[in-house]
Design a protein around this motif. Structure first.
Motif, PDB file in Angstrom:
ATOM      1  N   GLU A  45       6.651   3.482  -7.009  1.00  0.00           N
ATOM      2  CA  GLU A  45       5.993   4.382  -7.858  1.00  0.00           C
ATOM      3  C   GLU A  45       6.807   5.416  -7.936  1.00  0.00           C
ATOM      4  O   GLU A  45       7.029   6.062  -9.100  1.00  0.00           O
ATOM      5  CB  GLU A  45       4.665   4.538  -7.795  1.00  0.00           C
ATOM      6  N   ARG A  46       7.131   6.199  -6.670  1.00  0.00           N
ATOM      7  CA  ARG A  46       7.550   7.501  -6.562  1.00  0.00           C
ATOM      8  C   ARG A  46       9.280   7.350  -7.089  1.00  0.00           C
ATOM      9  O   ARG A  46       9.765   8.487  -7.765  1.00  0.00           O
ATOM     10  CB  ARG A  46       7.755   7.913  -5.327  1.00  0.00           C
ATOM     11  N   ASP A 103       3.652   3.935  -1.456  1.00  0.00           N
ATOM     12  CA  ASP A 103       3.943   4.327  -3.152  1.00  0.00           C
ATOM     13  C   ASP A 103       5.523   4.266  -3.249  1.00  0.00           C
ATOM     14  O   ASP A 103       5.623   5.103  -4.240  1.00  0.00           O
ATOM     15  CB  ASP A 103       3.349   5.736  -3.047  1.00  0.00           C
ATOM     16  N   LYS A 128      -1.654   9.549  -8.187  1.00  0.00           N
ATOM     17  CA  LYS A 128      -0.130   9.745  -8.510  1.00  0.00           C
ATOM     18  C   LYS A 128       0.349  11.347  -8.906  1.00  0.00           C
ATOM     19  O   LYS A 128       1.444  11.759  -8.581  1.00  0.00           O
ATOM     20  CB  LYS A 128       0.174   8.927  -9.779  1.00  0.00           C
ATOM     21  N   TYR A 168       4.128   9.605 -11.838  1.00  0.00           N
ATOM     22  CA  TYR A 168       3.967  10.023 -10.411  1.00  0.00           C
ATOM     23  C   TYR A 168       4.876  11.058  -9.976  1.00  0.00           C
ATOM     24  O   TYR A 168       5.762  11.419 -10.747  1.00  0.00           O
ATOM     25  CB  TYR A 168       4.353   8.846  -9.615  1.00  0.00           C
ATOM     26  N   SER A 191      -1.863   8.335  -1.288  1.00  0.00           N
ATOM     27  CA  SER A 191      -0.418   8.578  -2.098  1.00  0.00           C
ATOM     28  C   SER A 191      -0.120   7.310  -3.132  1.00  0.00           C
ATOM     29  O   SER A 191       0.505   7.809  -4.007  1.00  0.00           O
ATOM     30  CB  SER A 191       0.562   8.589  -1.090  1.00  0.00           C
ATOM     31  N   LYS A 192      -0.617   6.211  -2.683  1.00  0.00           N
ATOM     32  CA  LYS A 192      -0.404   5.081  -3.805  1.00  0.00           C
ATOM     33  C   LYS A 192      -1.464   5.369  -4.939  1.00  0.00           C
ATOM     34  O   LYS A 192      -1.004   5.057  -5.951  1.00  0.00           O
ATOM     35  CB  LYS A 192      -0.709   3.858  -3.103  1.00  0.00           C
ATOM     36  N   LYS A 238       0.650  -1.157   0.082  1.00  0.00           N
ATOM     37  CA  LYS A 238      -0.017  -0.149   0.060  1.00  0.00           C
ATOM     38  C   LYS A 238       0.843   1.330   0.146  1.00  0.00           C
ATOM     39  O   LYS A 238       0.268   2.377  -0.019  1.00  0.00           O
ATOM     40  CB  LYS A 238      -0.849   0.003   1.039  1.00  0.00           C
ATOM     41  N   SER A 244       3.190  12.684  -2.432  1.00  0.00           N
ATOM     42  CA  SER A 244       3.188  11.555  -1.238  1.00  0.00           C
ATOM     43  C   SER A 244       3.480  12.401   0.276  1.00  0.00           C
ATOM     44  O   SER A 244       3.985  13.689   0.504  1.00  0.00           O
ATOM     45  CB  SER A 244       4.623  10.696  -1.254  1.00  0.00           C
TER      46      SER A 244
END
Length: 261
Positions: free
Chosen positions: A100-101, A97, A154, A109, A150-151, A95, A158
């Motif tokens: 992705e970040r 991020d 995008k 993102y 935050s997940k 869960k 965050s």
């Protein structure tokens, strides 16, 4: 009846002000791949970076950072230093991020994070849905609370809340650095920058397609010194000391960052 309504409105406004004033920026992150080049860019314009040898490694998380300290907050250039550990952590904490970040901006993102602290810490009063996260590098029985959004969203920064033991120590002025104990005196020099920067007075974040109704965006908007703007690019602007010097530095493309002194 009018008096009653006035009292209710006044109580509501006071309650809102108390909620707003309970959150403040602890630090900001920029996810990067080439942090050495980015760090050098900041040092070229007069910022003093914390030596790499003293930079904290986030054990179990697979990341570390390059740090720039100011009297009221700090900037972290965060990156993946152990790919295997990093990916294992992502699997264990699906869960979050981080993965992705770290691949921003190619995947769309926003590469920025905002860490918040609460003046009166109570995780139950965080004004957005959270994911509890504990890791090896944290003190025992403690955790940060990351925004669940935050997940999913995008284009938003965050967002997470730190616990009191890792809250950044703030100083009113350079003279107050004498409060740092003598055994840690070496750290005093990292707050002193040849370009004269002392405090972050404003943070502007530019992003695309923002949902202004989301709880995280509203929480950011409630902060005294943070502004988030709809834009056609991903960009962070850091303002220091109310721009008393009247100088600006655009650090792109190495960093999606503009500095105002």
């Amino acid at each position: 009846m009018k008096l009653f309504i006035a009292v209710v409105i006044c109580s509501f406004l006071i309650s809102c002000q108390q909620q707003e004033s309970n959150m403040e920026v602890d630090h900001v992150n920029i996810w990067l791949e080439n942090t050495q080049e980015a760090k050098a860019k900041l040092e070229e314009i007069g910022f003093t970076g914390v030596p790499d040898s003293l930079s904290r490694i986030h054990s179990g998380q697979g990341t570390t950072g390059r740090y720039f300290y100011f009297l009221n907050a700090y900037l972290e250039l965060i990156y993946v230093y152990d790919e295997e550990e990093f990916l294992d952590n992502a699997k264990t904490n699906p869960k979050l991020d981080f993965e992705e970040r770290s691949k921003s901006p190619e995947n769309g993102y926003l590469p920025f994070s905002i860490a918040l602290n609460m003046k009166e810490y109570d995780a139950r009063k965080i004004p957005f849905q959270t994911v509890k996260y504990a890791q090896d590098w944290m003190e025992e029985d403690n955790a940060i609370f990351a925004a669940e959004n935050s997940k999913i969203n995008k284009e938003e920064p965050s967002l997470f809340v730190v616990y009191p033991e890792i809250t950044y120590d703030k100083f009113e002025n350079l003279e107050a650095l004498s409060n740092i104990p003598e055994e840690y005196a070496i750290w005093r020099k990292f707050y002193k920058h040849s370009n004269g920067a002392e405090k972050i007075s404003k943070i502007k974040l530019h992003s695309r397609n923002l949902d202004q109704t989301s709880s995280t965006i509203q929480s950011i908007a409630a902060l005294d010194n943070v502004e988030i703007l709809d834009s056609d690019e991903y960009l962070m602007e850091l303002y220091f000391d109310n721009e008393k010097q009247g100088r600006s530095y655009d650090l792109r493309p190495e960093i999606p960052l503009v500095i105002h002194l």
